[in-house]
Design an enzyme around this catalytic site. Structure first.
Site, PDB file in Angstrom:
ATOM      1  CD  GLU A  41     -25.752  36.560 -17.523  1.00  0.00           C
ATOM      2  OE1 GLU A  41     -26.503  36.327 -16.569  1.00  0.00           O
ATOM      3  OE2 GLU A  41     -25.961  37.456 -18.357  1.00  0.00           O
ATOM      4  CD  GLU A  75     -27.226  37.311 -22.305  1.00  0.00           C
ATOM      5  OE1 GLU A  75     -27.830  37.902 -21.381  1.00  0.00           O
ATOM      6  OE2 GLU A  75     -27.020  36.095 -22.299  1.00  0.00           O
TER       7      GLU A  75
HETATM    8  C1  GCO Z   1     -29.185  36.531 -18.084  1.00  0.00           C
HETATM    9  C2  GCO Z   1     -29.225  35.562 -19.199  1.00  0.00           C
HETATM   10  C3  GCO Z   1     -30.368  35.753 -20.130  1.00  0.00           C
HETATM   11  C4  GCO Z   1     -31.456  36.659 -19.658  1.00  0.00           C
HETATM   12  C5  GCO Z   1     -31.145  38.097 -19.961  1.00  0.00           C
HETATM   13  C6  GCO Z   1     -32.156  39.063 -19.431  1.00  0.00           C
HETATM   14  O1  GCO Z   1     -28.419  37.464 -18.111  1.00  0.00           O
HETATM   15  O2  GCO Z   1     -29.939  36.391 -17.136  1.00  0.00           O
HETATM   16  O3  GCO Z   1     -28.072  35.432 -19.883  1.00  0.00           O
HETATM   17  O4  GCO Z   1     -30.797  34.448 -20.280  1.00  0.00           O
HETATM   18  O5  GCO Z   1     -32.682  36.340 -20.188  1.00  0.00           O
HETATM   19  O6  GCO Z   1     -29.924  38.418 -19.404  1.00  0.00           O
HETATM   20  O7  GCO Z   1     -32.257  38.966 -18.043  1.00  0.00           O
END
Ligand code: GCO
Length: 492
Positions: free
Chosen positions: A173, A380
Site C-alpha cells: 500500500e 489483504e
Molecule cells: C492496511 C495495512 C494493514 C492494516 C489492515 C487493516 O491496509 O492498512 O496493510 O497493515 O492493518 O489493512 O487496516
C-alpha cells in the site's frame, strides 16, 4: 446428478487456489530493541503523544519475535497453504544502509524455514511501512536516495532468502505510505505536505521498480508483485461536481499507482492537479517510469471497502441525498476538494467501513478489463469487529465469518467473470497493532490476550480452516436447508 445448494462444486475454488493469511512486522513482532534492530518511523511516531489511540505503540505488540514457534504452530493448525509477512527493514539494516545485521536476517530465515517445514509457502513483503528512522531524518520517501537504499535492502534480503520465498511483494500500500505518511499526517512520519506526498508517491514507485530489477537478478524465477489498496470510487450523486470528485479520488487512490506500474505514465489529471505543489512531480527523472513499469508477475489487491465521495462544496446536498456525514475529511481530501460520505443504513465494521462485497467484484473486474489479463492475489481482506471472549472462553465472531463468506462469494463471482485470481489472504492471522488505532481494533482470526500474549483462535479461524482444507466455502453456520453455499440458489 443435479446440483444442489450443498454440492461441493457449488462453492469450490479452482484447483491450486492459494489460501493464506497476512501480517506485518511492526504490527505483530514487538521486540523493538532486540538483536540490534534500529528504530523505525513507526517507533518514533507511535511514541509521539496523541499520535495513536490510547498512546499504543508496537513495542511489544503480539511479541511474535519471541513467540515464533508458537505462531508457526498456529499456522500449522490453520492449514492454509501460504503465509504473508513483512520483513522489518531496521532489523536487517538498522540504519537503513550498510551491511546486513545477521541476527535480524536470522529471524526471517527461521520463519521461512519453519514455514517450509510445514508446507506453507512464504509470501514476503519487503516494505510494510517501517522505514528506518535515519532514512527519514535524511528526507524519507520525499528523496530519491531512499528508493536507492530500498534497492540495496532488497538485494540483502534476496541474497539471504532467495529461492525459499514463494511470492515477493515489494511494497504494501504505497498510497498509505505516501498520502497518510506525508499528506494527511495520520501515519508515520506524520507530515502534512501535499507536495511532499507526491514526491513520496514517486519515490515509493521507483523503489518498487528498482526492487523488481534486483529480485530478477538475484532470484531467477522469483514471482514478484506489489500490493495496492485500490478501491472502487463512487460518486454520491450524478451531479457533475460529484462525478468529478470521484474521478479525482480515483486518480489519487488508484490511477497514481496502476497507470505508472502498468503503463509507465502518470495520469494527466493528476499531473495537472498537483502541478503547483512542490517538489511534487518535479522529482521525476528521465527513465524512472521505465523502471517503475517493469513487468510484474502479479498484482496484490488489498480490499476493504468501496468509497463514496462528493464534492466538498456539495456536502449539504449529499446529506440531503440520504448520505451520512463525511468520514474522510483530511488534508489530502481537502486539497482534492472532496468529502467521503456513507450510507447511514449500511452494515459497517468496527472501523466504520461499509461492508460491500459487490465492490470487490467491481474492482477486480474493472482492473482485469483495464489492465488485464493480469494475475492477481487478494493480499489483504478482512474486518475488525467488537470481539470479546465469551463466558465459555471462546470468541464467537459470526460477523467476521459473514464478512469473509460474502467476500469469498465475490471472489467466485470475479473468477467466473474471467478474472485471473490466484489466491486470497485474510487480514489478519491474529489481532495486532492497527496503526493509529492501536490495539483497539481487532482484525484477527486469532484473539490476542495482550497482557499475557495468549493466542486464542476465534470461531472464524476454525471456519477458515474448513475453507482452506476443502478449497470451498462451507454453508454459513445456522443456515437452514437451501440457504447454504450458493449452488442454484440466488447469489448471497
Ligand atoms: C492496511 C495495512 C494493514 C492494516 C489492515 C487493516 O491496509 O492498512 O496493510 O497493515 O492493518 O489493512 O487496516
Amino acid at each position: 446428478m443435479t446440483s444442489s445448494a450443498s454440492s461441493p462444486a457449488a462453492s469450490s475454488f479452482p484447483h491450486g487456489f492459494l489460501w493464506g493469511t497476512s501480517t506485518a512486522s511492526y504490527q505483530i513482532e514487538g521486540a523493538v530493541g532486540a538483536d540490534g534492530r534500529g528504530p523505525s518511523i513507526w517507533d518514533t511516531f507511535s511514541h509521539r503523544p496523541g499520535a495513536t489511540h490510547n498512546g499504543d505503540t508496537g513495542d511489544v505488540a503480539c511479541d511474535h519475535y519471541n513467540r515464533l514457534d508458537t505462531d508457526l504452530e498456529l499456522l500449522s493448525e490453520l492449514g492454509a497453504g501460504s503465509y504473508r509477512f513483512s520483513v522489518a527493514w531496521p532489523r536487517v539494516q538498522p540504519t537503513g544502509k550498510g551491511p546486513a545485521n545477521p541476527a535480524g536476517l536470522d529471524f526471517y530465515k527461521r520463519l521461512v524455514d519453519g514455514l517450509h517445514q510445514r508446507d506453507i509457502l512464504p509470501a514476503l513483503t519487503l516494505y510494510h511501512w517501517d522505514l528506518p528512522q535515519p532514512l527519514e531524518d535524511a528526507g524519507g520517501w520525499t528523496v530519491r536516495d531512499t528508493a536507492e537504499r530500498f534497492a540495496d535492502y532488497a538485494a540483502v534480503v534476496a541474497d539471504a532468502l532467495g529461492e525459499s520465498v514463494g511470492l515477493w511483494i515489494t511494497l504494501n500500500e504505497p498510497w498509505c505510505s505516501a498520502w497518510q505518511g506525508y499528506g494527511s499526517g495520520s501515519h508515520a512520519p506524520g507530515r502534512r505536505d501535499i507536495g511532499a506526498a507526491v514526491a513520496a508517491n514517486h519515490h515509493l514507485l521507483l523503489a518498487h521498480g528498482l526492487g523488481v530489477d534486483v529480485l530478477r537478478t538475484s532470484v531467477p524465477g522469483a514471482q514478484v508483485g506489489v500490493s495496492l489498496n485500490v478501491a472502487p470510487i463512487r460518486a454520491a450523486t450524478d451531479h457533475p461536481d460529484d462525478v468529478r470528485a470521484a474521478r479525482l479520488v480515483d486518480g489519487n487512490q488508484n490511477r497514481l499507482f496502476t497507470e505508472p506500474v502498468f503503463r509507465g505514465r502518470y495520469p494527466e489529471d493528476m499531473l495537472e492537479h498537483y502541478a503547483s505543489h512542490s517538489p511534487g512531480f518535479s522529482v521525476v527523472a528521465d527513465g524512472d517510469l521505465e523502471v517503475i513499469s517493469r513487468p510484474i508477475d502479479f498484482l496484490g489487491v488489498n480490499f476493504y471497502f468501496p468509497q463514496v465521495v462528493a464534492a466538498a462544496a456539495r456536502r449539504r446536498e449529499a446529506s440531503g441525498a440520504g448520505f451520512g456525514i463525511p468520514v474522510a475529511y483530511n488534508h489530502v481530501a481537502e486539497d482534492l476538494g472532496v468529502v467521503g460520505v456513507f450510507h447511514p443504513e449500511a452494515d459497517r465494521t468496527a472501523m466504520d467501513w461499509e461492508i460491500d462485497p459487490a465492490g470487490l467484484v467491481e474492482l477486480l473486474v474493472g482492473l482485469h478489463r483495464e489492465y488485464g489479463p493480469v494475475p492477481m492475489y487478494i493480499t489483504e481482506n478482512g474486518a475488525a469487529f467488537s470481539d470479546y471472549v465469551g463466558p465459555d472462553g471462546a470468541v464467537h465472531d459470526r460477523d467476521r465469518i459473514a464478512y469473509l463468506d460474502g467476500h469469498l462469494s465475490a471472489l467466485r463471482e470475479s473468477i467466473a467473470a474471467g478474472v485471473d485470481l490466484r489466491g486470497y489472504f485474510v487480514w489478519s492471522l491474529m489481532d495486532n497493532f492497527e496503526w493509529a488505532h492501536g490495539y483497539h481494533k481487532r482484525f484477527g482470526l486469532t484473539w490476542i490476550d495482550y497482557p499475557t500474549g495468549t493466542r486464542l483462535p476465534k470461531d472464524s479461524f476454525f471456519w477458515y480452516r474448513q475453507v482452506v482444507t476443502t478449497n470451498a466455502v462451507p454453508p454459513l453456520l445456522g443456515a437452514g436447508p437451501g440457504e447454504g453455499a450458493g449452488g442454484d440458489e440466488p447469489p448471497r
